[in-house]
Design an enzyme around this catalytic site. Structure first.
Site, mmCIF file in Angstrom:
data_model
loop_
_atom_site.group_PDB
_atom_site.id
_atom_site.type_symbol
_atom_site.label_atom_id
_atom_site.label_comp_id
_atom_site.label_asym_id
_atom_site.label_seq_id
_atom_site.Cartn_x
_atom_site.Cartn_y
_atom_site.Cartn_z
ATOM 1 N N GLY A 126 32.424 40.809 48.325
ATOM 2 C CA GLY A 126 31.990 39.754 49.249
ATOM 3 C C GLY A 126 31.862 40.292 50.669
ATOM 4 O O GLY A 126 32.717 41.042 51.119
ATOM 5 N N ARG B 89 27.906 43.292 43.854
ATOM 6 C CA ARG B 89 28.858 43.370 42.753
ATOM 7 C C ARG B 89 28.194 44.212 41.674
ATOM 8 O O ARG B 89 27.001 44.076 41.424
ATOM 9 C CB ARG B 89 29.196 41.962 42.266
ATOM 10 C CG ARG B 89 29.793 41.142 43.417
ATOM 11 C CD ARG B 89 30.664 40.007 42.967
ATOM 12 N NE ARG B 89 31.680 39.730 43.975
ATOM 13 C CZ ARG B 89 31.563 38.854 44.969
ATOM 14 N NH1 ARG B 89 30.445 38.179 45.121
ATOM 15 N NH2 ARG B 89 32.544 38.669 45.821
ATOM 16 N N ASP C 110 39.854 42.906 47.140
ATOM 17 C CA ASP C 110 40.713 43.190 45.994
ATOM 18 C C ASP C 110 39.977 43.925 44.858
ATOM 19 O O ASP C 110 40.435 44.974 44.387
ATOM 20 C CB ASP C 110 41.235 41.828 45.494
ATOM 21 C CG ASP C 110 42.480 41.990 44.663
ATOM 22 O OD1 ASP C 110 43.304 42.846 45.012
ATOM 23 O OD2 ASP C 110 42.615 41.278 43.660
ATOM 24 N N THR D 230 38.225 41.341 53.417
ATOM 25 C CA THR D 230 37.855 40.182 52.589
ATOM 26 C C THR D 230 38.237 38.908 53.332
ATOM 27 O O THR D 230 39.295 38.865 53.962
ATOM 28 C CB THR D 230 38.569 40.186 51.224
ATOM 29 O OG1 THR D 230 38.499 38.874 50.650
ATOM 30 C CG2 THR D 230 40.042 40.555 51.316
ATOM 31 N N ASP E 154 39.155 36.291 51.963
ATOM 32 C CA ASP E 154 40.191 35.588 51.185
ATOM 33 C C ASP E 154 41.607 35.934 51.634
ATOM 34 O O ASP E 154 42.545 35.202 51.329
ATOM 35 C CB ASP E 154 40.061 35.926 49.696
ATOM 36 C CG ASP E 154 38.805 35.326 49.096
ATOM 37 O OD1 ASP E 154 38.291 34.359 49.675
ATOM 38 O OD2 ASP E 154 38.351 35.832 48.058
ATOM 39 N N ASP F 10 43.614 38.086 50.424
ATOM 40 C CA ASP F 10 44.484 38.138 49.237
ATOM 41 C C ASP F 10 44.831 39.578 48.836
ATOM 42 O O ASP F 10 45.177 39.840 47.693
ATOM 43 C CB ASP F 10 43.812 37.417 48.059
ATOM 44 C CG ASP F 10 42.466 38.028 47.714
ATOM 45 O OD1 ASP F 10 41.963 38.873 48.485
ATOM 46 O OD2 ASP F 10 41.905 37.664 46.671
ATOM 47 N N ARG G 56 38.488 31.300 45.930
ATOM 48 C CA ARG G 56 38.453 31.074 44.475
ATOM 49 C C ARG G 56 39.864 31.034 43.874
ATOM 50 O O ARG G 56 40.190 30.168 43.101
ATOM 51 C CB ARG G 56 37.629 32.164 43.787
ATOM 52 C CG ARG G 56 36.207 31.746 43.502
ATOM 53 C CD ARG G 56 35.442 32.895 42.929
ATOM 54 N NE ARG G 56 35.417 34.029 43.838
ATOM 55 C CZ ARG G 56 35.123 35.269 43.507
ATOM 56 N NH1 ARG G 56 34.822 35.574 42.281
ATOM 57 N NH2 ARG G 56 35.113 36.233 44.402
HETATM 58 P P1 ADP Z 1 35.906 41.937 46.402
HETATM 59 O O1 ADP Z 1 36.021 43.385 46.661
HETATM 60 O O2 ADP Z 1 35.370 41.182 47.582
HETATM 61 O O3 ADP Z 1 37.190 41.341 45.832
HETATM 62 P P2 ADP Z 1 34.706 41.812 43.717
HETATM 63 O O4 ADP Z 1 35.969 41.350 43.073
HETATM 64 O O5 ADP Z 1 33.449 41.137 43.326
HETATM 65 O O6 ADP Z 1 34.754 41.726 45.302
HETATM 66 O O7 ADP Z 1 34.554 43.368 43.403
HETATM 67 C C1 ADP Z 1 33.491 44.113 43.950
HETATM 68 C C2 ADP Z 1 33.131 45.245 43.023
HETATM 69 O O8 ADP Z 1 34.248 46.123 42.846
HETATM 70 C C3 ADP Z 1 32.750 44.848 41.602
HETATM 71 O O9 ADP Z 1 31.426 44.415 41.491
HETATM 72 C C4 ADP Z 1 32.956 46.153 40.868
HETATM 73 O O10 ADP Z 1 31.891 47.050 41.094
HETATM 74 C C5 ADP Z 1 34.206 46.704 41.555
HETATM 75 N N1 ADP Z 1 35.393 46.298 40.773
HETATM 76 C C6 ADP Z 1 35.996 45.104 40.738
HETATM 77 N N2 ADP Z 1 37.006 45.086 39.849
HETATM 78 C C7 ADP Z 1 37.014 46.324 39.286
HETATM 79 C C8 ADP Z 1 37.813 46.952 38.281
HETATM 80 N N3 ADP Z 1 38.778 46.300 37.658
HETATM 81 N N4 ADP Z 1 37.509 48.242 37.976
HETATM 82 C C9 ADP Z 1 36.520 48.901 38.589
HETATM 83 N N5 ADP Z 1 35.743 48.363 39.525
HETATM 84 C C10 ADP Z 1 35.982 47.099 39.878
#
Ligand code: ADP
Length: 323
Positions: free
Chosen positions: A11, A72, A103, A125, A127, A129, A171
């Site tokens: 995000g 993502r 996260d 982020t 959030d 979190d 979320r």
């Molecule tokens: P944020 O970083 O804002 O929490 P997301 O949760 O959408 O956003 O994660 C962003 C990107 O990080 C995902 O699209 C993916 O490429 C990578 N990612 C998220 N979770 C994992 C995971 N468990 N293992 C590897 N890459 C991950």
């Protein structure tokens, strides 16, 4: 001379640009070369690198979003996807990668770092979190945007003696809703971490009028079981019995789009400089965040295996101050 790479992932958060700028200019000050990766991990898998000079990051500190783009990328969650990303980093002779994100992004950066590639994360982020940082890039700006809307709604709510519900982002984490509720003077806050029944929300809102208030505002996190949609449906169904209407405002992505305030620009700048210092001293595999008011590094493994809990005392504070 080193070659360093930087990307933004997940995000978008206001202040990401300030972090990119700080990474680029601190690296250049070390006489290193810097490459930005477009569109987060998707760009890393596609090998979408762009060389960044001092002028390329000019005029961005005041802009929300991210000049590199973000996204993502499910492919990065697979072994094959990360292996391809690693091949691209090696082929481009990149020595270290800085990942600006939340996260999920730091989960990805942790897995990449476990292969032995030097990675440093920057906590970003809205959030808030992320374990390893009391406050993350973008939170303050998003909160101020939510607050501005709540303040305005309060004016109209007071004029018409109406009950309003404002849904903010979050979320899984109610941080933004709780802080917006406390600082906006909401009568009731609904967050994913604490289940509140619709009848309770109605009782709090009615109670506000009974105590002589001219307005009644509920701040709700999008991820709460009873979010704007669920509460709105409930209030419509029971409007006659409850005796008042609920006006709903969902802030949605508006919260992301603001220009970063001074706090986020400074936080992002400090994080960006610190991340480069971690690479300089070969102390990678960490997340740069703020702990006890100071910029500090936490092992990415710890970031992954811990969750930052919401301060339950603040939930109580929101209740006490809504009298
Ligand atoms: P944020 O970083 O804002 O929490 P997301 O949760 O959408 O956003 O994660 C962003 C990107 O990080 C995902 O699209 C993916 O490429 C990578 N990612 C998220 N979770 C994992 C995971 N468990 N293992 C590897 N890459 C991950």
């Amino acid at each position: 001379m080193r070659r360093i790479s930087v990307l933004t992932s997940g995000g978008d958060a206001s202040g990401m640009n300030a972090a990119i700028r700080a990474v680029v200019r601190t690296s250049l000050d070390n006489a290193w070369e810097v490459f930005g990766v477009r569109r987060g991990y998707a760009g890393l898998i596609a090998g979408d690198f762009i060389a960044l000079g001092a002028r390329d990051v000019g005029g961005i500190i005041q802009l929300g979003g991210t000049m590199l783009g973000t996204g993502r990328c499910h492919e990065f969650e697979t072994d094959d996807g990360r292996a391809q990303a690693l091949r691209n980093l090696r082929q481009k002779e990149i020595d270290a990668l800085i990942v600006i994100g939340g996260d999920g992004s730091q989960h990805g950066s942790c897995l990449l770092s476990q292969t032995g590639f030097p990675v440093v994360g920057i906590a970003s982020t809205i959030d808030n979190d992320l374990y390893g940082s009391e406050i993350t890039i973008g939170v303050d700006t998003a909160l101020n945007i939510a607050l501005e809307s709540i303040d305005r709604l309060k004016v109209t709510a007071s004029s018409h003696r109406r009950a309003f519900l404002v849904e903010v982002m979050g979320r899984d984490c109610g941080y933004l809703a709780l802080m917006a509720g406390i600082t906006g003077g909401a009568e009731v806050v609904v967050i994913p971490e604490v289940e509140v029944q619709p009848e309770q929300v109605a009782k709090e809102l009615r109670g506000a009028y009974e105590r002589g208030k001219a307005h009644a505002i509920a701040v709700v996190a999008e991820g709460a079981r009873y979010n704007a949609r669920a509460l709105s449906a409930y209030f419509q169904e029971h409007q006659e019995r409850l005796g008042f209407e609920l006006r709903v405002t969902t802030l949605g992505h508006v919260q992301r789009g603001g220009a970063p305030g001074a706090f986020d620009r400074l936080l992002a700048t400090r994080f960006g400089v610190a991340a480069v210092r971690q690479v300089e001293t070969n102390e990678c595999g960490v997340l740069v965040g703020l702990l006890k008011g100071k910029v500090a590094a936490t092992p990415l493994m710890d970031v992954m295996s811990n969750r930052k809990a919401l301060d339950s005392q603040l939930f109580e504070v929101s209740r006490i101050l809504a009298q």
